[in-house]
Design an enzyme around this catalytic site. Sequence first.
Site, mmCIF file in Angstrom:
data_model
loop_
_atom_site.group_PDB
_atom_site.id
_atom_site.type_symbol
_atom_site.label_atom_id
_atom_site.label_comp_id
_atom_site.label_asym_id
_atom_site.label_seq_id
_atom_site.Cartn_x
_atom_site.Cartn_y
_atom_site.Cartn_z
ATOM 1 N N ILE A 92 0.853 -1.183 0.000
ATOM 2 C CA ILE A 92 0.000 0.000 0.000
ATOM 3 C C ILE A 92 0.892 1.236 0.000
ATOM 4 O O ILE A 92 1.907 1.283 0.713
ATOM 5 C CB ILE A 92 -0.950 -0.038 1.221
ATOM 6 C CG1 ILE A 92 -2.007 -1.112 0.968
ATOM 7 C CG2 ILE A 92 -1.573 1.327 1.480
ATOM 8 C CD1 ILE A 92 -2.976 -1.330 2.105
ATOM 9 N N LEU A 93 0.548 2.210 -0.814
ATOM 10 C CA LEU A 93 1.369 3.412 -0.978
ATOM 11 C C LEU A 93 0.697 4.601 -0.294
ATOM 12 O O LEU A 93 -0.527 4.749 -0.340
ATOM 13 C CB LEU A 93 1.559 3.698 -2.472
ATOM 14 C CG LEU A 93 2.334 2.601 -3.220
ATOM 15 C CD1 LEU A 93 2.164 2.742 -4.721
ATOM 16 C CD2 LEU A 93 3.809 2.615 -2.824
ATOM 17 N N ASN A 107 -2.210 1.540 -12.402
ATOM 18 C CA ASN A 107 -2.285 0.268 -11.668
ATOM 19 C C ASN A 107 -3.233 -0.658 -12.403
ATOM 20 O O ASN A 107 -4.201 -0.213 -13.015
ATOM 21 C CB ASN A 107 -2.821 0.512 -10.249
ATOM 22 C CG ASN A 107 -2.941 -0.773 -9.452
ATOM 23 O OD1 ASN A 107 -2.027 -1.602 -9.440
ATOM 24 N ND2 ASN A 107 -4.073 -0.969 -8.777
ATOM 25 N N HIS A 109 -5.794 -3.839 -11.622
ATOM 26 C CA HIS A 109 -6.478 -4.474 -10.493
ATOM 27 C C HIS A 109 -7.398 -5.565 -11.037
ATOM 28 O O HIS A 109 -8.128 -5.332 -12.009
ATOM 29 C CB HIS A 109 -7.275 -3.430 -9.715
ATOM 30 C CG HIS A 109 -7.941 -4.001 -8.510
ATOM 31 N ND1 HIS A 109 -7.255 -4.365 -7.373
ATOM 32 C CD2 HIS A 109 -9.234 -4.314 -8.273
ATOM 33 C CE1 HIS A 109 -8.095 -4.865 -6.490
ATOM 34 N NE2 HIS A 109 -9.300 -4.845 -7.010
ATOM 35 N N LEU A 144 -6.893 3.673 -2.316
ATOM 36 C CA LEU A 144 -6.530 2.345 -2.820
ATOM 37 C C LEU A 144 -7.503 1.877 -3.906
ATOM 38 O O LEU A 144 -8.724 1.882 -3.697
ATOM 39 C CB LEU A 144 -6.533 1.337 -1.659
ATOM 40 C CG LEU A 144 -6.176 -0.102 -2.021
ATOM 41 C CD1 LEU A 144 -4.705 -0.221 -2.376
ATOM 42 C CD2 LEU A 144 -6.542 -1.050 -0.886
ATOM 43 N N GLU A 174 -5.817 -9.422 -18.562
ATOM 44 C CA GLU A 174 -4.905 -8.403 -18.020
ATOM 45 C C GLU A 174 -3.744 -8.182 -18.978
ATOM 46 O O GLU A 174 -3.319 -7.050 -19.223
ATOM 47 C CB GLU A 174 -4.368 -8.843 -16.651
ATOM 48 C CG GLU A 174 -5.427 -8.887 -15.562
ATOM 49 C CD GLU A 174 -4.847 -9.191 -14.186
ATOM 50 O OE1 GLU A 174 -3.789 -8.645 -13.835
ATOM 51 O OE2 GLU A 174 -5.459 -9.997 -13.451
#
Length: 195
Positions: A92-93, A107, A109, A144, A174
Amino acid sequence: MKRVAILISGGGSNMIALARSMEGAHPARPVLVLSNDPSAKGLERAAAMGIPVAAVDHRPFKGDRAAFEAALVQQLDAAAPDVICLAGFMRILTAGFTGRYAGRMLNIHPSLLPKYPGLHTHQRALDAGDAEAGCTVHEVTSVLDDGPILGQARVPVLPGDDAGSLAARVLVQEHALYPAVLARYVTGDRRPVLL
Ligand code: GAR
């Protein structure tokens, strides 16, 4: 030529798909693959493709996210990326980090966001009885698995699916979606890709 850094934590199959897509005529190239896990298989695979690799092990930082991220920033900024792709990066950033790279960090997901941010996305889709699952590429914000959606790919949920079979079906998509979004993104085109 745009410079792309890719952050991984594991096998890096999305990283490989992105890197392969940048071979040949493409407006971008990979300049760094960075992992929080020095033993991540994806690092070896990237190095074998001739891409510079680095690791910042999160464990010695013992939960000091600011210090961990400062080390990430050092590595990233040395590579001077125009775009940063999170590809199975499982840390987690903080808002400090996401803010620094706002508007140039993506990102992927494994759910059809806004459904199922966080973990165990495939099991949650199965538990909900969803007829469809999929994946999303989005711009990273301080929240997030949130931020402007740049692309989605859908797959059917099939009778007899478990989380593993569904994850495998989504992963194939993906590998198509992330390169398609990146190719647009590096030209400044933010229109969503729908597969
Ligand atoms: C991918 O399915 C990606 O969407 C997911 O981790 C996997 C990484 O696989 N990411 C997340 O769950 C992020 N929250 P890979 O290392 O083979 O690309």
